[in-house]
Design a protein around this motif. Structure first.
Motif, mmCIF file in Angstrom:
data_model
loop_
_atom_site.group_PDB
_atom_site.id
_atom_site.type_symbol
_atom_site.label_atom_id
_atom_site.label_comp_id
_atom_site.label_asym_id
_atom_site.label_seq_id
_atom_site.Cartn_x
_atom_site.Cartn_y
_atom_site.Cartn_z
ATOM 1 N N LEU A 40 0.842 -1.199 0.000
ATOM 2 C CA LEU A 40 0.000 0.000 0.000
ATOM 3 C C LEU A 40 0.877 1.250 0.000
ATOM 4 O O LEU A 40 0.463 2.319 0.440
ATOM 5 N N GLY A 41 2.091 1.104 -0.529
ATOM 6 C CA GLY A 41 3.118 2.131 -0.459
ATOM 7 C C GLY A 41 2.735 3.515 -0.902
ATOM 8 O O GLY A 41 2.892 4.476 -0.157
ATOM 9 N N VAL A 42 2.226 3.676 -2.111
ATOM 10 C CA VAL A 42 1.915 5.018 -2.605
ATOM 11 C C VAL A 42 0.813 5.643 -1.758
ATOM 12 O O VAL A 42 0.859 6.824 -1.433
ATOM 13 N N ARG A 43 -0.130 4.832 -1.357
ATOM 14 C CA ARG A 43 -1.204 5.327 -0.495
ATOM 15 C C ARG A 43 -0.637 5.876 0.809
ATOM 16 O O ARG A 43 -1.049 6.928 1.294
ATOM 17 N N PHE A 44 0.344 5.169 1.382
ATOM 18 C CA PHE A 44 0.972 5.622 2.619
ATOM 19 C C PHE A 44 1.861 6.831 2.365
ATOM 20 O O PHE A 44 1.876 7.780 3.140
ATOM 21 N N LEU A 45 2.608 6.804 1.285
ATOM 22 C CA LEU A 45 3.535 7.890 0.980
ATOM 23 C C LEU A 45 2.807 9.220 0.775
ATOM 24 O O LEU A 45 3.352 10.274 1.095
ATOM 25 N N ARG A 46 1.611 9.188 0.268
ATOM 26 C CA ARG A 46 0.843 10.424 0.077
ATOM 27 C C ARG A 46 0.631 11.159 1.399
ATOM 28 O O ARG A 46 0.608 12.380 1.450
ATOM 29 N N HIS A 47 0.468 10.423 2.481
ATOM 30 C CA HIS A 47 0.274 11.035 3.795
ATOM 31 C C HIS A 47 1.522 11.782 4.248
ATOM 32 O O HIS A 47 1.426 12.784 4.953
ATOM 33 N N ILE A 48 2.678 11.304 3.854
ATOM 34 C CA ILE A 48 3.938 11.907 4.277
ATOM 35 C C ILE A 48 4.124 13.283 3.641
ATOM 36 O O ILE A 48 4.757 14.161 4.222
ATOM 37 N N GLU A 49 3.558 13.492 2.480
ATOM 38 C CA GLU A 49 3.724 14.764 1.775
ATOM 39 C C GLU A 49 3.321 15.967 2.615
ATOM 40 O O GLU A 49 3.908 17.034 2.495
ATOM 41 N N ARG A 50 2.341 15.821 3.472
ATOM 42 C CA ARG A 50 1.862 16.942 4.290
ATOM 43 C C ARG A 50 2.649 17.115 5.576
ATOM 44 O O ARG A 50 2.406 18.055 6.327
ATOM 45 N N SER A 51 3.574 16.221 5.842
ATOM 46 C CA SER A 51 4.335 16.271 7.092
ATOM 47 C C SER A 51 5.461 17.289 7.009
ATOM 48 O O SER A 51 6.152 17.386 6.009
ATOM 49 N N SER A 52 5.635 18.038 8.089
ATOM 50 C CA SER A 52 6.738 18.995 8.123
ATOM 51 C C SER A 52 8.018 18.332 8.600
ATOM 52 O O SER A 52 9.104 18.880 8.420
ATOM 53 N N ALA A 53 7.886 17.169 9.221
ATOM 54 C CA ALA A 53 9.046 16.429 9.712
ATOM 55 C C ALA A 53 8.702 14.946 9.746
ATOM 56 O O ALA A 53 7.529 14.573 9.727
ATOM 57 N N LEU A 54 9.714 14.124 9.783
ATOM 58 C CA LEU A 54 9.521 12.680 9.816
ATOM 59 C C LEU A 54 10.178 12.094 11.056
ATOM 60 O O LEU A 54 11.217 12.580 11.503
ATOM 61 N N ILE A 55 9.572 11.059 11.580
ATOM 62 C CA ILE A 55 10.166 10.297 12.671
ATOM 63 C C ILE A 55 10.224 8.854 12.196
ATOM 64 O O ILE A 55 9.191 8.233 11.954
ATOM 65 N N TYR A 56 11.436 8.362 12.048
ATOM 66 C CA TYR A 56 11.632 6.981 11.629
ATOM 67 C C TYR A 56 11.705 6.120 12.886
ATOM 68 O O TYR A 56 12.598 6.305 13.708
ATOM 69 N N VAL A 57 10.779 5.192 13.048
ATOM 70 C CA VAL A 57 10.798 4.271 14.182
ATOM 71 C C VAL A 57 11.342 2.951 13.648
ATOM 72 O O VAL A 57 10.697 2.286 12.838
ATOM 73 N N ILE A 58 12.531 2.608 14.112
ATOM 74 C CA ILE A 58 13.234 1.436 13.603
ATOM 75 C C ILE A 58 13.259 0.336 14.662
ATOM 76 O O ILE A 58 13.620 0.579 15.820
ATOM 77 N N ASP A 59 12.901 -0.864 14.263
ATOM 78 C CA ASP A 59 12.957 -2.041 15.132
ATOM 79 C C ASP A 59 14.430 -2.398 15.309
ATOM 80 O O ASP A 59 15.040 -3.005 14.442
ATOM 81 N N MET A 60 15.011 -2.009 16.434
ATOM 82 C CA MET A 60 16.442 -2.212 16.637
ATOM 83 C C MET A 60 16.768 -3.648 17.050
ATOM 84 O O MET A 60 17.924 -4.056 16.987
ATOM 85 N N ALA A 61 15.762 -4.419 17.410
ATOM 86 C CA ALA A 61 16.017 -5.812 17.792
ATOM 87 C C ALA A 61 16.149 -6.714 16.566
ATOM 88 O O ALA A 61 16.601 -7.849 16.677
ATOM 89 N N GLY A 62 15.755 -6.226 15.416
ATOM 90 C CA GLY A 62 15.851 -7.046 14.205
ATOM 91 C C GLY A 62 14.876 -8.201 14.218
ATOM 92 O O GLY A 62 15.210 -9.326 13.850
ATOM 93 N N PHE A 63 13.646 -7.914 14.619
ATOM 94 C CA PHE A 63 12.593 -8.932 14.697
ATOM 95 C C PHE A 63 12.499 -9.709 13.387
ATOM 96 O O PHE A 63 12.613 -9.155 12.307
ATOM 97 N N GLU A 64 12.298 -11.007 13.487
ATOM 98 C CA GLU A 64 12.155 -11.915 12.342
ATOM 99 C C GLU A 64 13.337 -11.840 11.384
ATOM 100 O O GLU A 64 13.192 -11.918 10.158
ATOM 101 N N GLY A 65 14.543 -11.641 11.939
ATOM 102 C CA GLY A 65 15.749 -11.635 11.118
ATOM 103 C C GLY A 65 15.968 -10.375 10.309
ATOM 104 O O GLY A 65 16.815 -10.335 9.428
#
Length: 144
Positions: A40-65
């Motif tokens: 659903l990438g493009v659908r999700f990416l459209r929401h980012i266009e209105r954002s003034s900033a981004l917060i990347y939440v990264i799974d640091m445990a490396g779940f599921e390899g």
């Protein structure tokens, strides 16, 4: 089978101790090829266009390899291929799942390979969340 099951972005408000607030949108994870419509990438990416900033939440445990560095680079690449100016917006990186044993080692590797300084948190235990909120509040007046 995708590693993410959320089908819709979640819009919410973070209210700080001084009653100021910031509106946030939780955009489900993007997969490789999202900028071309995978998942659903493009659908999700459209929401980012209105954002003034981004917060990347990264799974640091490396779940599921998963590899946190690869996940971060994939996110940045997909966002940049969708719209180049989006990767130049103000951003924070949050290292989540720091309560899991693999996370500390992965965080050290992540910092070295990405030359960034993520904010370590555990959404399960709440560790790091107050510090993240302080940083978020300080940066809440981000500009494009």
């Amino acid at each position: 089978a995708y590693p993410f099951t959320t089908l819709n972005p979640i819009i919410g408000t973070v209210v700080f101790d001084d009653y100021t607030s910031v509106t946030v949108a939780d955009i489900p994870g993007l997969i490789k090829g999202a900028h071309e419509g995978a998942g659903l990438g493009v659908r999700f990416l459209r929401h980012i266009e209105r954002s003034s900033a981004l917060i990347y939440v990264i799974d640091m445990a490396g779940f599921e390899g998963r590899d946190p560095v690869t996940d971060f680079k994939t996110l940045r690449a997909e966002i940049g291929q969708y719209r180049r100016d989006l990767v130049r917006r103000a951003a924070l990186i949050v290292a989540n799942k720091m309560d899991l044993p693999e996370a500390a080692e992965n965080l050290a590797v992540f910092r070295k390979q990405t030359k960034t300084d993520p904010i370590p948190v555990s959404s399960l235990t709440g560790d790091g969340i107050p510090e993240f909120k302080r940083i978020l509040q300080k940066q809440a007046r981000w500009e494009n």
